[in-house]
Design a protein around this motif. Structure first.
Motif, mmCIF file in Angstrom:
data_model
loop_
_atom_site.group_PDB
_atom_site.id
_atom_site.type_symbol
_atom_site.label_atom_id
_atom_site.label_comp_id
_atom_site.label_asym_id
_atom_site.label_seq_id
_atom_site.Cartn_x
_atom_site.Cartn_y
_atom_site.Cartn_z
ATOM 1 N N LEU A 273 4.383 4.881 -2.489
ATOM 2 C CA LEU A 273 5.201 3.689 -2.234
ATOM 3 C C LEU A 273 4.234 2.599 -2.117
ATOM 4 O O LEU A 273 3.780 2.041 -1.163
ATOM 5 N N LEU A 274 3.956 1.927 -3.401
ATOM 6 C CA LEU A 274 2.762 1.311 -3.483
ATOM 7 C C LEU A 274 3.280 -0.408 -2.969
ATOM 8 O O LEU A 274 4.309 -0.710 -3.255
ATOM 9 N N PRO A 275 2.156 -0.771 -2.148
ATOM 10 C CA PRO A 275 2.615 -2.310 -1.611
ATOM 11 C C PRO A 275 2.304 -3.335 -2.570
ATOM 12 O O PRO A 275 1.708 -4.242 -2.305
ATOM 13 N N PHE A 276 2.856 -3.156 -3.806
ATOM 14 C CA PHE A 276 2.710 -4.178 -4.730
ATOM 15 C C PHE A 276 3.790 -4.522 -5.690
ATOM 16 O O PHE A 276 5.003 -3.728 -5.604
ATOM 17 N N ALA A 277 4.132 -5.758 -5.876
ATOM 18 C CA ALA A 277 5.422 -6.121 -6.862
ATOM 19 C C ALA A 277 5.292 -5.474 -8.015
ATOM 20 O O ALA A 277 4.281 -4.814 -8.597
ATOM 21 N N SER A 278 6.681 -5.255 -8.777
ATOM 22 C CA SER A 278 6.720 -4.633 -9.885
ATOM 23 C C SER A 278 5.883 -5.561 -11.284
ATOM 24 O O SER A 278 5.565 -6.960 -10.843
#
Ligand SMILES: C[S@@+](CC[C@H](N)C(=O)[O-])C[C@H]1O[C@@H](n2cnc3c(N)ncnc32)[C@H](O)[C@@H]1O
Length: 266
Positions: free
Chosen positions: A103-108
């Motif tokens: 669940l990467l804490p970065f925008a696409s």
């Protein structure tokens, strides 16, 4: 076992892992696995990269040294603290963030490339992690990762040695077992006994996937496969670093570079 519990085990491993690897005892990584990974890596100079499961940042720093603007992400705060200490001592412009590869804490679509050095196989749902890596890459970007080789790092695994103590084969089994968090206990075997005794052994939850499950997960995430490698020592390297001579028997590591197609919008 869920990701939170996996994180707790890695939290307990972090101090010993950081200390021992910084003393140079992760000999497979330093002499074989990382050099082979870097040899397969395209030019990353000036590109923005994400290192997933960065640990204390050893490989992240090597990528930054090749001119990439790096971000490292790991689930264990203690690893990130050690990585940030190294960044303070020798700034390379790396930023570190806490988070899970699943669940990467970065925008696409914000990174040109991503790497994952020996981390995806430690996650309960590598399929989700591959989808997440694909999501945060710009179309046309690539993910390069290394994992324990699915065919030769099976839940049952025993090294066979000849009369002179030389490894010549590996007995493997339980290849198709979907194990879920079975604990593997070990430490860096190259470290001298007194050094090993000063630290607790690592306890690492294992999750098993077969080779075809890995390949299908890469394709299902939206990637195309571009390059693969199975690093092993050649004769000269085995003579120079006897500790890794056993990598000539079967492949311990699998490296894959895969690309997000330029037409993939998500
Ligand atoms: C074998 S270590 C490799 C560390 C580093 N990449 C290296 O090559 O030195 C595996 C790393 O994956 C991290 N990890 C495990 N599960 C994770 C998850 N779900 N998300 C992010 N990192 C995770 C661990 O905390 C640990 O730092």
């Amino acid at each position: 076992m869920d990701t939170r519990e996996v994180g707790l085990y890695w939290r307990r491993n972090a101090h010993a892992w950081t200390a021992l690897s910084r003393q140079g005892w992760d000999v497979y990584r330093d002499t074989l696995n990382t050099p082979a990974f870097l040899a397969m890596l395209p030019n990353i100079d000036g590109q923005s990269g994400l290192d997933i499961g960065c640990g204390e940042g050893h490989n992240t720093r090597l990528l930054a040294g090749r001119g990439a603007r790096m971000t490292g992400v790991d689930i264990v705060p203690a690893f990130l603290e050690a990585a940030r200490d190294a960044e303070r001592d020798n700034p390379l412009g790396i930023r570190y963030a806490a988070g899970s590869g699943e669940l990467l804490p970065f925008a696409s679509r914000q990174f040109d490339f991503a790497t994952a050095f020996m981390s995806l196989m430690d996650m309960p749902a590598p399929e989700t992690a591959l989808r997440e890596a694909c999501r945060v890459l710009r179309p046309g970007g690539f993910l390069q990762f290394s994992i324990s080789h699915p065919c030769y790092s099976t839940p049952h695994r025993r090294q066979l040695k000849n009369e002179s103590g030389q490894p010549y084969a590996v007995e493997i089994g339980r290849y198709f077992d979907r194990i879920d968090g079975e604990l593997e206990r070990w430490t860096f075997s190259a470290a001298p006994q007194e050094t090993r005794a000063a630290y607790p052994v690592f306890e690492i939850p294992r999750f098993n996937r077969t080779l075809s499950e890995w390949l299908n997960a890469i394709l299902d995430a939206g990637f195309t496969i571009e390059r693969t490698a199975e690093p092993h020592a050649d004769e000269e390297m085995a003579r120079r670093v006897p500790h890794i001579a056993d990598t000539r028997v079967v492949a311990y590591f699998l490296h894959v570079r895969c690309r997000k197609p330029s037409w993939l919008p998500r």
